[in-house]
Design an enzyme around this catalytic site. Structure first.
Site, PDB file in Angstrom:
ATOM      1  NE  ARG A  90      -1.545   8.679  -0.540  1.00 15.75           N
ATOM      2  CZ  ARG A  90      -1.590   7.811   0.471  1.00 15.75           C
ATOM      3  NH1 ARG A  90      -0.462   7.345   0.986  1.00 15.75           N
ATOM      4  NH2 ARG A  90      -2.732   7.410   0.970  1.00 15.75           N
ATOM      5  CB  CYS A 164      -5.237  -5.498  -2.440  1.00 11.07           C
ATOM      6  SG  CYS A 164      -6.124  -4.185  -1.593  1.00 11.07           S
ATOM      7  CG  HIS A 194      -8.058  -0.373  -4.217  1.00 10.69           C
ATOM      8  ND1 HIS A 194      -7.159   0.643  -4.051  1.00 10.69           N
ATOM      9  CD2 HIS A 194      -7.593  -1.388  -3.432  1.00 10.69           C
ATOM     10  CE1 HIS A 194      -6.190   0.265  -3.232  1.00 10.69           C
ATOM     11  NE2 HIS A 194      -6.432  -0.977  -2.843  1.00 10.69           N
ATOM     12  CE1 TYR A 241      -8.668   2.832  -2.021  1.00 12.75           C
ATOM     13  CE2 TYR A 241      -8.929   0.751  -0.862  1.00 12.75           C
ATOM     14  CZ  TYR A 241      -8.164   1.866  -1.168  1.00 12.75           C
ATOM     15  OH  TYR A 241      -6.912   2.013  -0.648  1.00 12.75           O
TER      16      TYR A 241
HETATM   17  C1  G6P Z   1      -4.823   0.070   1.900  1.00  8.79           C
HETATM   18  C2  G6P Z   1      -4.866  -0.291   0.449  1.00  8.79           C
HETATM   19  C3  G6P Z   1      -3.499  -0.084  -0.146  1.00  8.79           C
HETATM   20  C4  G6P Z   1      -3.078   1.359   0.052  1.00  8.79           C
HETATM   21  C5  G6P Z   1      -3.128   1.731   1.527  1.00  8.79           C
HETATM   22  C6  G6P Z   1      -2.907   3.214   1.730  1.00  8.79           C
HETATM   23  O1  G6P Z   1      -3.942  -0.794   2.541  1.00  8.79           O
HETATM   24  O2  G6P Z   1      -5.272  -1.610   0.228  1.00  8.79           O
HETATM   25  O3  G6P Z   1      -3.521  -0.435  -1.495  1.00  8.79           O
HETATM   26  O4  G6P Z   1      -1.764   1.561  -0.426  1.00  8.79           O
HETATM   27  O5  G6P Z   1      -4.376   1.405   2.073  1.00  8.79           O
HETATM   28  O6  G6P Z   1      -2.584   3.449   3.058  1.00  8.79           O
HETATM   29  P1  G6P Z   1      -1.998   4.853   3.512  1.00  8.79           P
HETATM   30  O7  G6P Z   1      -1.710   4.711   4.960  1.00  8.79           O
HETATM   31  O8  G6P Z   1      -0.760   5.087   2.668  1.00  8.79           O
HETATM   32  O9  G6P Z   1      -3.061   5.851   3.230  1.00  8.79           O
HETATM   33 MN    MN Z   2      -4.878  -2.180  -1.835  1.00 12.42          MN
END
Ligand code: G6P
Ligand code: MN
Ligand code: MN
Length: 417
Positions: A90, A164, A194, A241
């Site tokens: 990531r 989501c 998103h 997003y």
């Molecule tokens: C939100 C989105 C998810 C994503 C997450 C990331 O929940 O909808 O799709 O995976 O944010 O969160 P993080 O804490 O890993 O940045």
């Molecule tokens: Mn999501």
């Protein structure tokens, strides 16, 4: 019912367990199987899950497995929440595009493409193995990029729905602001995963979005990092997003001078794993609230409960477009309110999408189909084509350069590279 969680060693899992414990009447579970190849996570996370359920007096057994073959038999539903390459991969998705002046984000733009390339083959392999042992189970996919991954699963004939937490997050937030239970609020939420806008907020059938924007538009805009005037003028609430599009250059500037989200999350994950390993901790740690996953357990419970109990209620999910947005391919995956029965999700009709949103949705949907093609068939040329089709990349030499860099950096996770 038995529920299996692929990627069950995720530090997010206690969020899920918290929801299963609170919502046990809605979705009675007898067994939760956490499946994850990483035993160093599986141990502390499953221990934590057991303590949380015991504290709540929940009867479910928590079992663990390191392979789908060892864990999935007998499951009525299988949740996919995996992250190929973890926070390290990531981090590359979030930093490499920045070198070329493009937003560094794990699901949007070039970073989202890199994630799709390494994730689609893994998810399809897992889903195939799930189908062999639990052919009737529904796959609920939280694995990002959810739109592309869900389309891959549906194209391969799986019983899959993508999910989501963005929509449920808005529903909960608006309900709290209005002082009403969330069930009374339904969102006119439309777009792709998103890449969505809330165009109406119905409270008992009446649209209260104009009132919400008049009273709280400034706060909402500030939280989204978008100009308040934009929300007022458009009369809609974009998902956060959309900031990567509407304020792309501003985001790039910010990202250049701070650590990546992956680096922040990696630090949180190691602190969370320490907490999960502590036998004295039996409630969801506050630190978990700093992650983006709020309410994802509630979304999962609601969806699975409607699938297994044929409830026929309406939830926002990722599913086939059909004719919902007539300017997209019928095979495209959209994120819209859909009726959920034992037969799956059927989108409700959607008011025609205004040109202001329609163009971007069409553009990104076309990108998604090229991204999926690149993930399935490989090759730097296909990666380049997907980038050329993406509204946040789009230029020829930039697409060539990014394609080269992404393939080089992602090689370890790309079977064809
Ligand atoms: C939100 C989105 C998810 C994503 C997450 C990331 O929940 O909808 O799709 O995976 O944010 O969160 P993080 O804490 O890993 O940045
Ligand atoms: Mn999501
Ligand atoms: Mn290789």
């Amino acid at each position: 019912m038995k529920l299996a969680v692929v990627g069950g060693g995720s530090t997010y899992t206690p969020e899920l367990i918290d929801g299963f414990a609170r919502l046990r009447d809605e979705l009675p579970l007898s067994e939760i199987t956490l499946i994850d190849p990483d035993e160093h996570r599986l141990g502390p996370v499953s221990g934590m899950a057991r303590r949380m359920l015991a504290r709540a007096g929940h009867p479910a057994v928590v079992s663990t497995a390191t392979t789908v073959e060892d864990g999935v038999a007998g499951a009525g539903a299988v949740l996919f929440q995996l992250r190929v390459g973890g926070q390290a991969a990531r981090n590359v998705d979030e930093t490499l595009p920045l070198r070329c002046g493009c937003v560094g984000q794990e699901t949007t733009g070039a970073g989202g493409l890199a994630k799709a390339l390494r994730t689609v083959p893994v998810v399809l392999d897992l889903a195939e193995r799930v189908r062999r042992l639990a052919p009737d189970a529904w796959i609920v996919d939280f694995t990002n990029p959810v739109g592309i991954v869900t389309r891959a699963l549906l194209d391969a004939g799986h019983r899959a729905i993508g999910l989501c937490n963005v929509a449920i997050g808005f529903q909960r937030r608006f309900a709290a602001g209005l002082g009403v239970p969330p069930e009374r609020i339904s969102l006119g939420h439309v777009g792709l995963n998103h890449l969505t806008w809330v165009r109406s907020v119905h409270l008992d059938g009446r649209d209260v979005l104009p009132r919400i924007l008049a009273e709280h538009g400034d706060e909402i805009a500030a939280d989204l990092g978008l100009p308040a005037g934009l929300l007022r003028d458009l009369g809609v609430v974009p998902s956060y997003y959309l900031r990567y599009f509407y304020a792309h250059d501003e985001v790039v500037e910010e990202q250049r001078s701070k650590p990546s989200r992956a680096a922040e999350v990696a630090a949180m994950e190691s602190a969370l794993l320490d907490l999960y390993a502590d036998a004295a901790v039996d409630t969801k740690p506050e630190l978990l609230e700093k992650r983006g996953g709020a309410f994802y357990s509630e979304a999962a419970v609601a969806l699975i409960a409607s699938l297994v109990n044929d409830r026929g209620d309406v939830q926002v999910v990722n599913t086939r477009n059909g004719g919902t947005l007539p300017f997209l391919d019928a095979d495209a995956v959209v994120e819209v309110p859909a009726r959920i029965t034992a037969a799956g999700a059927v989108p409700l009709p959607v008011e025609p999408l205004e040109p202001l949103y329609r163009g971007l949705v069409a553009h990104v949907s076309a990108y998604e189909s090229l991204a999926l093609d690149a993930a399935l068939r490989g090759g730097e040329r296909r990666v380049r084509d997907a980038l050329l089709a993406h509204p946040l990349v789009g230029q020829a030499s930039l697409s060539d350069e990014l394609a080269r860099l992404l393939v080089e950096a992602g090689r370890a996770h790309l079977p064809w590279a």
